[in-house]
Enzyme design. Sequence first.
Site, mmCIF file in Angstrom:
data_model
loop_
_atom_site.group_PDB
_atom_site.id
_atom_site.type_symbol
_atom_site.label_atom_id
_atom_site.label_comp_id
_atom_site.label_asym_id
_atom_site.label_seq_id
_atom_site.Cartn_x
_atom_site.Cartn_y
_atom_site.Cartn_z
ATOM 1 N N LYS A 283 0.838 -1.196 0.000
ATOM 2 C CA LYS A 283 0.000 0.000 0.000
ATOM 3 C C LYS A 283 0.873 1.246 0.000
ATOM 4 O O LYS A 283 1.990 1.215 0.514
ATOM 5 C CB LYS A 283 -0.850 0.032 1.287
ATOM 6 C CG LYS A 283 -1.977 -0.969 1.339
ATOM 7 C CD LYS A 283 -2.730 -0.844 2.671
ATOM 8 C CE LYS A 283 -3.854 -1.864 2.775
ATOM 9 N NZ LYS A 283 -4.950 -1.656 1.821
ATOM 10 N N ARG A 357 -10.302 -11.537 2.083
ATOM 11 C CA ARG A 357 -11.179 -12.585 1.517
ATOM 12 C C ARG A 357 -10.512 -13.950 1.567
ATOM 13 O O ARG A 357 -11.195 -14.973 1.614
ATOM 14 C CB ARG A 357 -11.593 -12.190 0.089
ATOM 15 C CG ARG A 357 -10.456 -12.083 -0.879
ATOM 16 C CD ARG A 357 -10.813 -11.274 -2.113
ATOM 17 N NE ARG A 357 -10.854 -9.839 -1.831
ATOM 18 C CZ ARG A 357 -11.171 -8.899 -2.725
ATOM 19 N NH1 ARG A 357 -11.483 -9.237 -3.959
ATOM 20 N NH2 ARG A 357 -11.181 -7.626 -2.396
HETATM 21 N N1 BES Z 1 -7.997 -3.799 4.531
HETATM 22 C C1 BES Z 1 -8.225 -3.388 3.207
HETATM 23 C C2 BES Z 1 -9.537 -2.621 3.025
HETATM 24 C C3 BES Z 1 -9.669 -1.327 3.758
HETATM 25 C C4 BES Z 1 -9.510 -0.137 3.090
HETATM 26 C C5 BES Z 1 -10.022 -1.293 5.073
HETATM 27 C C6 BES Z 1 -9.673 1.058 3.750
HETATM 28 C C7 BES Z 1 -10.186 -0.102 5.748
HETATM 29 C C8 BES Z 1 -10.028 1.082 5.083
HETATM 30 C C9 BES Z 1 -8.264 -4.599 2.276
HETATM 31 O O1 BES Z 1 -7.464 -5.654 2.674
HETATM 32 C C10 BES Z 1 -7.742 -4.140 0.959
HETATM 33 O O2 BES Z 1 -6.617 -3.761 0.901
HETATM 34 N N2 BES Z 1 -8.596 -4.175 -0.059
HETATM 35 C C11 BES Z 1 -8.208 -3.764 -1.349
HETATM 36 C C12 BES Z 1 -8.749 -4.758 -2.340
HETATM 37 C C13 BES Z 1 -8.202 -4.579 -3.720
HETATM 38 C C14 BES Z 1 -6.725 -4.921 -3.749
HETATM 39 C C15 BES Z 1 -8.977 -5.467 -4.637
HETATM 40 C C16 BES Z 1 -8.802 -2.374 -1.600
HETATM 41 O O3 BES Z 1 -9.916 -2.105 -1.137
HETATM 42 O O4 BES Z 1 -8.125 -1.562 -2.210
HETATM 43 MN MN MN Z 2 -5.465 -5.456 2.029
#
Ligand code: BES
Ligand code: MN
Length: 501
Positions: A283, A357
Amino acid sequence: MKTLLSFANLAGIETELLAVLAADTQTLEGAHAKPEPTLLTSDEAVKAAAATVLASGEYKAGVNETVLLHAPAGLATKRLLIVGLGKQSKATVHGVRSAAGTAVRFTKPRGIRELVLAVPEVETLPATDSVRAAAQGAILGDFDADTYRSDRKDQSVQSFTLAASGNSDQGALQAALDEGIIVAESQNFTRSLVNEPGNKLTPMMLGHRAGQMADEVGLKWSLFSTEKIHELKMGAFWSVAQGSEEPPALIVLRYEPEGVTDGPFLGLVGKGITFDTGGISIKPSDNMEKMKYDMAGGAAMLGAMRAIALLKPKVRVLCVVCAAENMPDGKAYKPGDVVTAMSGKTIDIINTDAEGRLVLADGLCYARQLGATHLIDAATLTGAIGVALGKVNAGIFANDEETYAKFETGLATSGEKFWRMPLGEEYAELIKSDIGDIKNTGGRYGGASTAAEFLKVFAEETPWIHLDIAGTAWIDDAKPYIAKGPSGVAVRSILEWVRRF
Ligand code: BES
Ligand code: MN
Ligand code: ZN
């Protein structure tokens, strides 16, 4: 905070602060309709003490609007606080919950350590419902996520008393109060877990905190790690965990009330990523610190289990939390890897940041294997749910109408906001893989729905609900009734769902 009931006359109560609710009884609409702030009490002395300020036009009894009077004439209290509920015709029990929270959050920073709140006297708000909700609001309002600040000034309110009419059914109000306390303390338990940083709450530490809570409330529990995860062939869960020095934790709690041996067996499954760096698909650093709250779904399930253990509904409940840290490392899983889930399905890893997931896939499968007849999962799963619904509603997905309906009807009691989101073949299409059975991302568009479709594959034919709380598990701006920080969202609604079986 001690939470008590009193049936004494309001005017005679000696206290630091007496809070009374007010509503706008103006029934006309439009710009020229002057607000008519009216106290929701029958106590003539309190009404007289507030008469001048209510007539002044300065105070309109708007939602959570406050005005404070010192040394109110004719009352034994040192201060009188009036808290608004907004339009009386629209006043709800949830309004009482937030008004009680507002009163406590008004009191707390002023160094006042005790307050009394008058239970509102309005026909549309039954006293038991108001007492239950006000106790919750007060206990939730008393929470601040400041345990790591050595300069913390705000100390908790020590005593919160709900003053009800002398004619009330005292036993019923006491029961409502006890219930409200259990629910709010359970939600605060969730919030304190969610607030813990990744270095102070590793997956195994989360497991130990869960076990400690389970012992306190009399739940059966087990805590497993790497070995068991391999033994169960949880290849999806392990793929996320393998990149961290911290061993993963598979946390299992059981509530099995005496005499209940058949009927529904509810499976609560939570995402417990104690820190989500994104892994190799790392990230950006902006806001990455927030990813300590990526275990909020798991923490919500633990809070719900605590409340269930204490409120004792007549239904068996199982809780599975899959906890791990998602890290980039020489041993970390990579985009392009193919992993085999516990169910036998092969997953084509496209993005290691879609890790929630993966751990849930095996958690859902395990809950089914342990006998769950109905599933509910909670997860901070996608940023996309926040884009779709803002920080207002959490997302809910379901593969079964009856199971969904039980959740929906609980929302009026819980006072939480969930909005139903779509599943469907067109979304399922987006996570088909050429390499394996399924891929772990479906692209940017409809991200919350494709993530839910992924989970649905692992719920198989079991009735299932998925709660995406990524947008609502953390509050960025303080509200009058609740501090900024972890919200504890979903605990109350999950509990209401369980109670409907
Ligand atoms: N933990 C994150 C989602 C999240 C985002 C939680 C903001 C709290 C605040 C999750 O694991 C994630 O990174 N999801 C990705 C999925 C994508 C790679 C398909 C996302 O939402 O960007
Ligand atoms: Mn994630
Ligand atoms: Zn995550």
